[in-house]
Design a protein around this motif. Sequence first.
Motif, short mmCIF file in Angstrom:
data_model
loop_
_atom_site.label_atom_id
_atom_site.label_comp_id
_atom_site.label_asym_id
_atom_site.label_seq_id
_atom_site.Cartn_x
_atom_site.Cartn_y
_atom_site.Cartn_z
N GLU A 1 -12.90 -3.70 -4.66
CA GLU A 1 -13.24 -2.28 -4.73
C GLU A 1 -12.15 -1.41 -4.14
O GLU A 1 -11.73 -0.41 -4.73
CB GLU A 1 -14.58 -2.02 -4.02
CG GLU A 1 -15.77 -2.59 -4.76
CD GLU A 1 -17.08 -2.24 -4.07
OE1 GLU A 1 -17.07 -1.41 -3.14
OE2 GLU A 1 -18.12 -2.80 -4.48
N THR A 2 -11.68 -1.78 -2.96
CA THR A 2 -10.65 -0.97 -2.29
C THR A 2 -9.24 -1.41 -2.69
O THR A 2 -8.27 -0.70 -2.42
CB THR A 2 -10.78 -1.08 -0.76
OG1 THR A 2 -10.57 -2.45 -0.36
CG2 THR A 2 -12.16 -0.61 -0.31
N GLU A 3 -9.14 -2.59 -3.33
CA GLU A 3 -7.86 -3.19 -3.69
C GLU A 3 -6.95 -3.33 -2.48
O GLU A 3 -5.78 -2.99 -2.49
CB GLU A 3 -7.17 -2.37 -4.80
CG GLU A 3 -7.94 -2.37 -6.10
CD GLU A 3 -7.18 -1.72 -7.24
OE1 GLU A 3 -6.22 -0.99 -6.97
OE2 GLU A 3 -7.56 -1.98 -8.39
N GLU A 4 -7.56 -3.86 -1.41
CA GLU A 4 -6.85 -4.08 -0.15
C GLU A 4 -7.29 -5.42 0.44
O GLU A 4 -8.36 -5.93 0.13
CB GLU A 4 -7.14 -2.96 0.86
CG GLU A 4 -6.58 -1.61 0.46
CD GLU A 4 -6.90 -0.54 1.48
OE1 GLU A 4 -7.79 -0.77 2.33
OE2 GLU A 4 -6.28 0.53 1.42
N TRP A 5 -6.44 -5.96 1.33
CA TRP A 5 -6.81 -7.17 2.05
C TRP A 5 -7.81 -6.82 3.15
O TRP A 5 -7.69 -5.81 3.82
CB TRP A 5 -5.58 -7.80 2.70
CG TRP A 5 -4.50 -8.21 1.75
CD1 TRP A 5 -3.26 -7.66 1.62
CD2 TRP A 5 -4.56 -9.27 0.78
NE1 TRP A 5 -2.55 -8.30 0.64
CE2 TRP A 5 -3.32 -9.30 0.10
CE3 TRP A 5 -5.54 -10.20 0.43
CZ2 TRP A 5 -3.04 -10.22 -0.90
CZ3 TRP A 5 -5.26 -11.11 -0.57
CH2 TRP A 5 -4.02 -11.12 -1.23
N THR A 6 -8.81 -7.70 3.34
CA THR A 6 -9.77 -7.48 4.43
C THR A 6 -9.18 -7.91 5.77
O THR A 6 -9.58 -7.40 6.82
CB THR A 6 -11.08 -8.27 4.17
OG1 THR A 6 -10.76 -9.65 3.99
CG2 THR A 6 -11.76 -7.74 2.91
N ASP A 7 -8.24 -8.85 5.72
CA ASP A 7 -7.51 -9.28 6.92
C ASP A 7 -6.05 -9.48 6.49
O ASP A 7 -5.70 -10.53 5.98
CB ASP A 7 -8.11 -10.57 7.48
CG ASP A 7 -7.44 -11.01 8.78
OD1 ASP A 7 -6.27 -10.61 9.02
OD2 ASP A 7 -8.07 -11.76 9.54
N GLU A 8 -5.24 -8.45 6.70
CA GLU A 8 -3.88 -8.47 6.17
C GLU A 8 -3.02 -9.58 6.78
O GLU A 8 -2.25 -10.23 6.07
CB GLU A 8 -3.22 -7.10 6.41
CG GLU A 8 -2.00 -6.89 5.55
CD GLU A 8 -1.61 -5.43 5.45
OE1 GLU A 8 -0.44 -5.15 5.74
OE2 GLU A 8 -2.46 -4.59 5.13
N ASP A 9 -3.15 -9.80 8.07
CA ASP A 9 -2.35 -10.85 8.72
C ASP A 9 -2.68 -12.23 8.15
O ASP A 9 -1.78 -13.02 7.84
CB ASP A 9 -2.59 -10.85 10.24
CG ASP A 9 -1.97 -9.63 10.91
OD1 ASP A 9 -1.05 -9.03 10.31
OD2 ASP A 9 -2.40 -9.28 12.02
N ALA A 10 -3.96 -12.52 8.00
CA ALA A 10 -4.37 -13.82 7.46
C ALA A 10 -3.92 -13.95 6.01
O ALA A 10 -3.48 -15.03 5.58
CB ALA A 10 -5.89 -13.96 7.55
N ALA A 11 -4.01 -12.86 5.26
CA ALA A 11 -3.60 -12.88 3.85
C ALA A 11 -2.10 -13.17 3.72
O ALA A 11 -1.69 -13.99 2.89
CB ALA A 11 -3.95 -11.56 3.18
N TRP A 12 -1.30 -12.51 4.54
CA TRP A 12 0.15 -12.72 4.45
C TRP A 12 0.53 -14.14 4.88
O TRP A 12 1.45 -14.73 4.33
CB TRP A 12 0.90 -11.68 5.29
CG TRP A 12 0.99 -10.37 4.57
CD1 TRP A 12 0.34 -9.21 4.87
CD2 TRP A 12 1.76 -10.10 3.40
NE1 TRP A 12 0.65 -8.25 3.95
CE2 TRP A 12 1.53 -8.75 3.04
CE3 TRP A 12 2.63 -10.86 2.61
CZ2 TRP A 12 2.12 -8.15 1.93
CZ3 TRP A 12 3.22 -10.27 1.50
CH2 TRP A 12 2.97 -8.93 1.18
N ASP A 13 -0.19 -14.68 5.87
CA ASP A 13 0.07 -16.07 6.27
C ASP A 13 -0.18 -17.02 5.10
O ASP A 13 0.64 -17.91 4.83
CB ASP A 13 -0.82 -16.46 7.45
CG ASP A 13 -0.37 -15.84 8.76
OD1 ASP A 13 0.78 -15.34 8.81
OD2 ASP A 13 -1.16 -15.82 9.73
#
Length: 199
Positions: free
Chosen positions: A164-176
Amino acid sequence: MANHVSAYLSVRNISEEGQKVWDEYVVGTLENARSPNEYEVHLGHFLFKHNKETGEFTDWDFNTMCEEVGAKWAYATDWDECGMATYSAWGPIGGLADKIARKIGEVDPDVGLVLTYEDEFPNFIGVCTYNKDGEDIDNTLECDELYQICRDLDPDLQALWNEETEEWTDEDAAWDLLHEIMWDVINDWQSNNEEWSIQ
């Protein structure tokens, strides 16, 4: 915006006569231009005269560099009879790859070169094929498309994406997670998207 773009130009199909052109024009130019204490060579050596005492090009032209090489600056970091590794500003060295393919094509009508490239972030990646007439087919993937492929392949990564927001819910975990799988995905995509107009 892209800054450093890494690329590798591989010799995929070449005759004995074509290999002589590669060895003399590509390997020879780079070997002759390399300074004793330098590991990289400016790709302007394919276009401009060079003053060995000052280390400067005597007939440098910014526009020619951009048009004929594909970037305002570009360097080769490794090269041999099979290929050449480079990094450049803003874009890959498509102009020089085109020039090399055409030069080899004068003696080898079946020459095939492949340029794989990726921006450092990466904002984009791509793979481009070259034949005797120069550039054949260039396939490029933007970063949003790359991240979508990564999410499709990794359920844990997909779980961190909010549609919906087209964003990561946890950006640090996503980038890892992205950095764990992204370069394998890039290599696979480049291999699978190498195209030729004539097989």
